[in-house]
Scaffold this active site. Structure first.
Site, short mmCIF file in Angstrom:
data_model
loop_
_atom_site.label_atom_id
_atom_site.label_comp_id
_atom_site.label_asym_id
_atom_site.label_seq_id
_atom_site.Cartn_x
_atom_site.Cartn_y
_atom_site.Cartn_z
N ARG A 53 -13.82 31.68 17.70
CA ARG A 53 -14.10 30.80 16.56
C ARG A 53 -15.50 30.18 16.60
NH1 ARG A 53 -9.24 26.79 16.83
NH2 ARG A 53 -10.50 25.68 15.28
N GLY A 73 0.69 21.63 23.87
CA GLY A 73 1.95 21.66 24.58
C GLY A 73 2.58 20.28 24.62
N ALA A 128 -63.47 11.87 17.87
CA ALA A 128 -62.64 12.74 17.04
C ALA A 128 -63.17 14.16 17.07
CB ALA A 128 -62.61 12.22 15.61
#
Length: 480
Positions: free
Chosen positions: A24, A150, A402
């Site tokens: 699944r 169960g 920069a």
């Protein structure tokens, strides 16, 4: 001292069932290797087994056995792991039968599932204490809708005399009568049982049931026949026994786990902008007054010092962020094995990237679109915009312009750049390693520097500017 030793319960051997195909999940990856909170499902179970100091951890593999064994072998060097294979897969009892040859007779066997990842250490300790080395102890829980589980059949359900609470059997859902299906107490898949008794019962199992399988749960009937007490340790925390069978269940458990993490951090004083948008995929340690905005992900080992603020949409992995530092939004930090350190009062981001080996001192500023890798920046250094620092040692109060980069790779080897204290590097510079920029020096904007410089010097390396008056740009030709 180990709690088990204190209680004289004897050694504990863990069997983890991990042979299922996980159809699944609709994935080529074995189900138990899907991840929850950054760790594989079975990885969670192995870690819990290590925390209770299991003598042996036996993993029963089947589907994708080689892949599961390889993954666990690489990530759990501190755990004594053994692997046995279940081929073909004929039920849970058959799975545990495969472990019998490697289980010593003198221990308590704790049976766990590789797709039930959040079982707690304290819960297992309580279950082992309930077994006490002489009883079969089952971990049970009550569900409003027990479909598929169960059912626990107790003495009063069968009109037994004496102990009306005694567990007489576990009846699988497909084999249960309507009356038995009405029972809401279910078996979680976790049990503790003396090894000698377990081996005897496993040898007596048969497959006369609706699925034609050997059910491990049938040992409860055999225990009742043999007069061995069967006890149930009942818990109420459904997350601990939540199993994973589909992507939907995995996602639901992930959110439940993360919300639990979030509430635990908030109870310790961490401020989360939205606990529903917070992910820990490893270990996170927070000191006082930490503030975390939305959509932040923490991976590996991360520590946040007092007063740290983390902006929205940050990913931080394997890093230490020290007192008062601010990580602005959209910052990506990943220390991998080398780690990353951000010093006290430092400012990082937004849109910054710190890679392995980045070491930022106190009050360092790393701004937008700056990348730092394997570099040390001393106190007060700044790289505020659009820059790269790789394999560099940067001194105190350096201003790194920069667009500037350290060219640290020559195509074959990495080289280091050393920038002294108080250096100013202008915009759009290339520092070609190996190189040293002397303390107090200045590198003019647009320079490509290939030789080391003296302290206090001005370094300019660029072509001469040429101005052409009355110059006309090329014009587009008219279409024919």
């Amino acid at each position: 001292m180990n709690q088990l030793s204190q209680n004289n319960l004897g050694p504990v051997d863990v069997v983890i069932m991990a042979a299922g195909k996980g159809t699944r999940m609709k994935s080529s990856l074995p189900k138990v290797l899907h991840r929850l909170g950054g760790t594989s499902l079975i990885g969670h179970v192995v870690r819990t087994a290590a925390r209770i100091r299991a003598r042996h951890v036996v993993v029963v593999t089947g589907h994708g056995a080689a892949e599961v064994e390889e993954a666990l072998g690489k990530s759990n060097a501190d755990v004594h792991l053994q692997f046995v294979r279940q081929t073909p897969q004929l039920g849970t009892g058959h799975a545990v039968q495969q472990a019998v040859p490697v289980l010593p007779d003198d221990g308590i066997v704790l049976v766990l599932s590789g797709d039930v990842p959040l079982i707690g250490e304290e819960t297992l300790q309580a279950l082992l204490a309930a077994s006490a080395g002489r009883r079969l102890a089952l971990l049970t829980i009550t569900f409003d809708d027990p479909t598929g589980y169960g059912r626990i059949v107790r003495g009063d359900a069968q009109g037994a005399q004496g102990d009306h609470d005694a567990v007489l059997a576990i009846v699988e859902h497909k084999d249960a009568t309507d009356a038995e299906r009405a029972i809401r107490e279910v078996y979680s898949g976790v049990m503790a049982v003396p090894a000698k008794l377990l081996k005897d019962w496993l040898a007596r199992l048969d497959n006369r049931n609706a699925q034609g399988e050997f059910y491990l749960t049938d040992i409860v009937k055999l225990a009742a026949i043999d007069g061995v007490p069967v006890v149930a340790h009942v818990i109420t925390d459904a997350l601990q026994v939540a199993g994973i069978n589909s992507p939907v269940q995995l996602a639901a458990l992930e959110r439940a786990l993360q919300l639990r993490h979030a509430h635990a951090f908030m109870e310790r004083g961490v401020r989360l902008a939205d606990p529903a948008r917070f992910d820990v995929r490893g270990t996170l340690v927070c000191e006082a007054d930490v503030d975390i905005d939305i959509n932040c992900v923490f991976e590996g080992a991360v520590s946040l010092g007092a007063g740290v603020r983390v902006g929205a949409n940050c990913v931080i992995a394997n890093a230490r962020i020290e007192t008062g530092a601010v990580i602005h939004p959209f910052t990506h930090i990943d220390g991998e094995r080398a780690g990353v350190t951000v010093g006290a009062g430092a400012l990082v981001g937004p849109f910054a990237r710190l890679r392995p080996g980045a070491r930022l001192g106190a009050d360092v500023h790393i701004g937008n679109f700056v990348e730092v890798k394997n570099s040390t920046l001393a106190a007060g250094a700044k790289a505020n915009h659009l820059a790269y620092l790789g394999d560099a040692t940067v001194g105190e109060r350096v201003n790194y312009g920069a667009g500037s980069i350290t060219a640290n790779y020559d195509g074959a080897n990495k080289h280091r750049t050393i920038i002294g204290d108080d250096v100013h590097v202008g915009s759009n510079c290339v520092l070609v390693a190996p190189i040293t920029i002397g303390a107090g020096g200045t590198v003019g904007g647009g320079s490509t520097v290939t030789k080391s410089t003296e302290p206090g010097s001005l370094t300019v390396s660029r072509g001469r500017q040429v101005n052409i008056p009355n110059w006309s740009r090329p014009q587009k030709k008219p279409k024919a």
